[in-house]
Design an enzyme around this catalytic site. Structure first.
Site, PDB file in Angstrom:
ATOM      1  N   VAL A   1      -4.526  -3.162   1.478  1.00  0.00           N
ATOM      2  CA  VAL A   1      -4.730  -3.440   2.613  1.00  0.00           C
ATOM      3  C   VAL A   1      -3.680  -3.123   3.751  1.00  0.00           C
ATOM      4  CG1 VAL A   1      -4.519  -5.942   2.463  1.00  0.00           C
ATOM      5  CG2 VAL A   1      -5.816  -5.172   4.344  1.00  0.00           C
TER       6      VAL A   1
ATOM      7  N   ILE B   1      -2.862  -4.110   7.948  1.00  0.00           N
ATOM      8  CA  ILE B   1      -3.586  -4.678   8.735  1.00  0.00           C
ATOM      9  C   ILE B   1      -2.746  -4.167  10.114  1.00  0.00           C
ATOM     10  CG2 ILE B   1      -4.244  -6.930  10.348  1.00  0.00           C
ATOM     11  CD1 ILE B   1      -4.945  -7.988   7.233  1.00  0.00           C
TER      12      ILE B   1
ATOM     13  N   ARG C   1     -14.496  -7.271   4.378  1.00  0.00           N
ATOM     14  CA  ARG C   1     -14.641  -5.887   3.510  1.00  0.00           C
ATOM     15  C   ARG C   1     -14.277  -6.179   2.013  1.00  0.00           C
ATOM     16  NH1 ARG C   1     -14.302  -4.555   8.498  1.00  0.00           N
ATOM     17  NH2 ARG C   1     -15.104  -2.621   9.251  1.00  0.00           N
TER      18      ARG C   1
ATOM     19  N   HIS D   1       3.914   1.033  12.624  1.00  0.00           N
ATOM     20  CA  HIS D   1       4.232   0.916  11.252  1.00  0.00           C
ATOM     21  C   HIS D   1       2.872   1.143  10.408  1.00  0.00           C
ATOM     22  CE1 HIS D   1       4.389  -1.459   7.523  1.00  0.00           C
ATOM     23  NE2 HIS D   1       5.508  -0.864   7.453  1.00  0.00           N
TER      24      HIS D   1
ATOM     25  N   SER E   1       0.986  -1.142   0.092  1.00  0.00           N
ATOM     26  CA  SER E   1       0.030   0.019   0.044  1.00  0.00           C
ATOM     27  C   SER E   1       0.751   1.251  -0.088  1.00  0.00           C
ATOM     28  CB  SER E   1      -0.826   0.004   1.304  1.00  0.00           C
ATOM     29  OG  SER E   1      -1.704  -1.057   1.213  1.00  0.00           O
ATOM     30  N   PHE E   2       2.220   1.081   0.458  1.00  0.00           N
ATOM     31  CA  PHE E   2       2.916   2.170   0.545  1.00  0.00           C
ATOM     32  C   PHE E   2       3.188   2.839  -0.789  1.00  0.00           C
ATOM     33  CE2 PHE E   2       6.988   4.685   1.235  1.00  0.00           C
ATOM     34  CZ  PHE E   2       6.588   5.360   2.181  1.00  0.00           C
TER      35      PHE E   2
END
Length: 159
Positions: free
Chosen positions: A80, A82, A127, A88, A58-59
């Protein structure tokens, strides 16, 4: 999860729009669901072949979006994150959110925000838009579909 206030997704005719879906690779099962929902939303709107690219996590979504958004009418960012036992989570979530917002505002290209930020894997699976299978009852929401629909609606509005 709250669906209170969620609008009914309109039937879209987005054929002809150039659409990019950028999907992270972490958490493969969740990402398969998000990507499946995004592709379903594109297909339902008349887009048979959106461009799909994968990034490590995602970064990396904002930098890919920044470089590629000017060539598309809409971008969908899927990922995603988590929560774990370190900060982090907070840094990655903030970087992805602020980065994608900045790209959208700077380029004027709508970005569907399909980045799940969850406390645990169960929330992410709920989701991800996954069908029921075996012991798994299926996801309650389809955020990949929703993010794509939002990006397409906005692109049509701006057109």
């Amino acid at each position: 999860m709250s669906r209170a206030g969620a609008p009914q997704a309109p039937k879209l005719d987005a054929g002809g729009l150039r659409v990019l879906i950028i999907a992270a690779s972490w958490h493969e099962k969740v990402m398969d669901g998000l990507l499946g929902g995004a592709l379903r939303a594109a297909r339902d709107a008349g887009i048979d072949s959106p461009t799909v690219l994968r990034v490590p996590g995602s970064f990396e979504l904002p930098v890919a979006a920044a470089r590629l958004a000017p060539d598309y009418d809409a971008v969908v960012a899927l990922g995603v994150v988590i929560r774990g036992g370190t900060p982090h989570f907070d840094y990655v979530c903030q970087a992805a959110t602020l980065g994608l917002t900045e790209v959208s505002v700077r380029t004027g290209v709508p970005i569907g925000f399909g980045v799940l930020t969850c406390d645990d894997e169960s929330q992410a699976l709920d989701r991800a838009g996954l069908p029921a299978a075996g012991e798994f009852a299926g996801s309650k929401e389809d955020k990949g579909f929703e993010a794509t629909s939002a990006a397409l609606q906005t692109a049509l509005l701006l057109r």
